[in-house]
Design a protein around this motif. Sequence first.
Motif, PDB file in Angstrom:
ATOM      1  N   UNK A 286       0.776  -1.133   0.136  1.00  0.00           N
ATOM      2  CA  UNK A 286      -0.090   0.056   0.023  1.00  0.00           C
ATOM      3  C   UNK A 286       0.532   1.209  -0.013  1.00  0.00           C
ATOM      4  N   UNK A 287       1.762   1.269   0.774  1.00  0.00           N
ATOM      5  CA  UNK A 287       2.765   2.434   0.735  1.00  0.00           C
ATOM      6  C   UNK A 287       3.404   2.687  -0.608  1.00  0.00           C
ATOM      7  N   UNK A 288       3.790   1.474  -1.181  1.00  0.00           N
ATOM      8  CA  UNK A 288       4.335   1.660  -2.580  1.00  0.00           C
ATOM      9  C   UNK A 288       3.189   1.916  -3.644  1.00  0.00           C
ATOM     10  N   UNK A 289       1.918   1.576  -3.307  1.00  0.00           N
ATOM     11  CA  UNK A 289       1.199   2.176  -4.464  1.00  0.00           C
ATOM     12  C   UNK A 289       0.919   3.810  -4.377  1.00  0.00           C
ATOM     13  N   UNK A 290       0.956   4.215  -2.983  1.00  0.00           N
ATOM     14  CA  UNK A 290       0.853   5.564  -2.854  1.00  0.00           C
ATOM     15  C   UNK A 290       2.133   6.379  -3.586  1.00  0.00           C
ATOM     16  N   UNK A 291       3.219   5.785  -3.534  1.00  0.00           N
ATOM     17  CA  UNK A 291       4.425   6.208  -3.944  1.00  0.00           C
ATOM     18  C   UNK A 291       4.297   6.386  -5.610  1.00  0.00           C
ATOM     19  N   UNK A 292       3.809   5.291  -6.202  1.00  0.00           N
ATOM     20  CA  UNK A 292       3.637   5.071  -7.851  1.00  0.00           C
ATOM     21  C   UNK A 292       2.463   6.205  -8.122  1.00  0.00           C
ATOM     22  N   UNK A 293       1.565   5.961  -7.406  1.00  0.00           N
ATOM     23  CA  UNK A 293       0.297   6.927  -7.864  1.00  0.00           C
ATOM     24  C   UNK A 293       0.726   8.325  -7.718  1.00  0.00           C
ATOM     25  N   UNK A 294       1.493   8.871  -6.855  1.00  0.00           N
ATOM     26  CA  UNK A 294       2.177  10.189  -6.617  1.00  0.00           C
ATOM     27  C   UNK A 294       2.966  10.434  -8.003  1.00  0.00           C
ATOM     28  N   UNK A 295       3.937   9.463  -8.242  1.00  0.00           N
ATOM     29  CA  UNK A 295       4.724   9.775  -9.395  1.00  0.00           C
ATOM     30  C   UNK A 295       4.032   9.822 -10.831  1.00  0.00           C
ATOM     31  N   UNK A 296       3.067   8.898 -10.820  1.00  0.00           N
ATOM     32  CA  UNK A 296       2.152   8.682 -12.076  1.00  0.00           C
ATOM     33  C   UNK A 296       1.177   9.980 -12.282  1.00  0.00           C
ATOM     34  N   UNK A 297       0.511  10.130 -11.344  1.00  0.00           N
ATOM     35  CA  UNK A 297      -0.679  11.343 -11.466  1.00  0.00           C
ATOM     36  C   UNK A 297      -0.366  12.630 -10.732  1.00  0.00           C
ATOM     37  N   UNK A 298       0.898  12.570 -10.146  1.00  0.00           N
ATOM     38  CA  UNK A 298       1.215  13.986  -9.544  1.00  0.00           C
ATOM     39  C   UNK A 298       0.695  14.088  -8.029  1.00  0.00           C
ATOM     40  N   UNK A 299       1.383  14.792  -7.297  1.00  0.00           N
ATOM     41  CA  UNK A 299       1.101  14.996  -5.844  1.00  0.00           C
ATOM     42  C   UNK A 299      -0.176  15.661  -5.590  1.00  0.00           C
ATOM     43  N   UNK A 300      -0.443  16.721  -6.667  1.00  0.00           N
ATOM     44  CA  UNK A 300      -1.645  17.665  -6.561  1.00  0.00           C
ATOM     45  C   UNK A 300      -2.826  16.743  -6.866  1.00  0.00           C
ATOM     46  N   UNK A 301      -2.892  15.819  -7.811  1.00  0.00           N
ATOM     47  CA  UNK A 301      -3.826  15.018  -8.032  1.00  0.00           C
ATOM     48  C   UNK A 301      -4.420  14.209  -6.789  1.00  0.00           C
ATOM     49  N   UNK A 302      -3.449  13.682  -6.243  1.00  0.00           N
ATOM     50  CA  UNK A 302      -3.537  12.832  -5.198  1.00  0.00           C
ATOM     51  C   UNK A 302      -4.485  13.425  -3.983  1.00  0.00           C
ATOM     52  N   UNK A 303      -3.822  14.755  -3.798  1.00  0.00           N
ATOM     53  CA  UNK A 303      -4.130  15.525  -2.640  1.00  0.00           C
ATOM     54  C   UNK A 303      -5.419  16.720  -2.831  1.00  0.00           C
ATOM     55  N   UNK A 304      -5.965  16.551  -4.110  1.00  0.00           N
ATOM     56  CA  UNK A 304      -6.967  17.561  -4.391  1.00  0.00           C
ATOM     57  C   UNK A 304      -8.381  16.892  -3.541  1.00  0.00           C
ATOM     58  N   UNK A 305      -9.163  18.200  -3.272  1.00  0.00           N
ATOM     59  CA  UNK A 305     -10.485  17.839  -2.390  1.00  0.00           C
ATOM     60  C   UNK A 305     -11.705  17.942  -3.272  1.00  0.00           C
ATOM     61  N   UNK A 306     -12.459  16.922  -3.308  1.00  0.00           N
ATOM     62  CA  UNK A 306     -13.656  16.726  -4.034  1.00  0.00           C
ATOM     63  C   UNK A 306     -14.792  17.401  -3.136  1.00  0.00           C
ATOM     64  N   UNK A 307     -15.585  18.276  -3.894  1.00  0.00           N
ATOM     65  CA  UNK A 307     -16.735  18.804  -3.169  1.00  0.00           C
ATOM     66  C   UNK A 307     -17.972  18.194  -3.480  1.00  0.00           C
TER      67      UNK A 307
END
Length: 72
Positions: free
Chosen positions: A51-72
Amino acid sequence: MFIFVMVIVLLYFLWWHSDAGIRAKAVLTLLCFISFGMGAINPIFTAVGLPLLCIVIGAMTFGVEWLSQRYR
């Protein structure tokens, strides 16, 4: 099984849709295989590491901004 499928999907997006360098892609792929191999020694390594590796791969693939965006 869910984490295995998630890792495969993330690796697909990492290799074909990411702007990361070839060296970073190779290292993350190698870390995935090592994490699955460590599961043979102790399943806790896989349960915590993937799971930690999935977070790192997701951050590198989609960007940290995409992972930390808030949905309304």
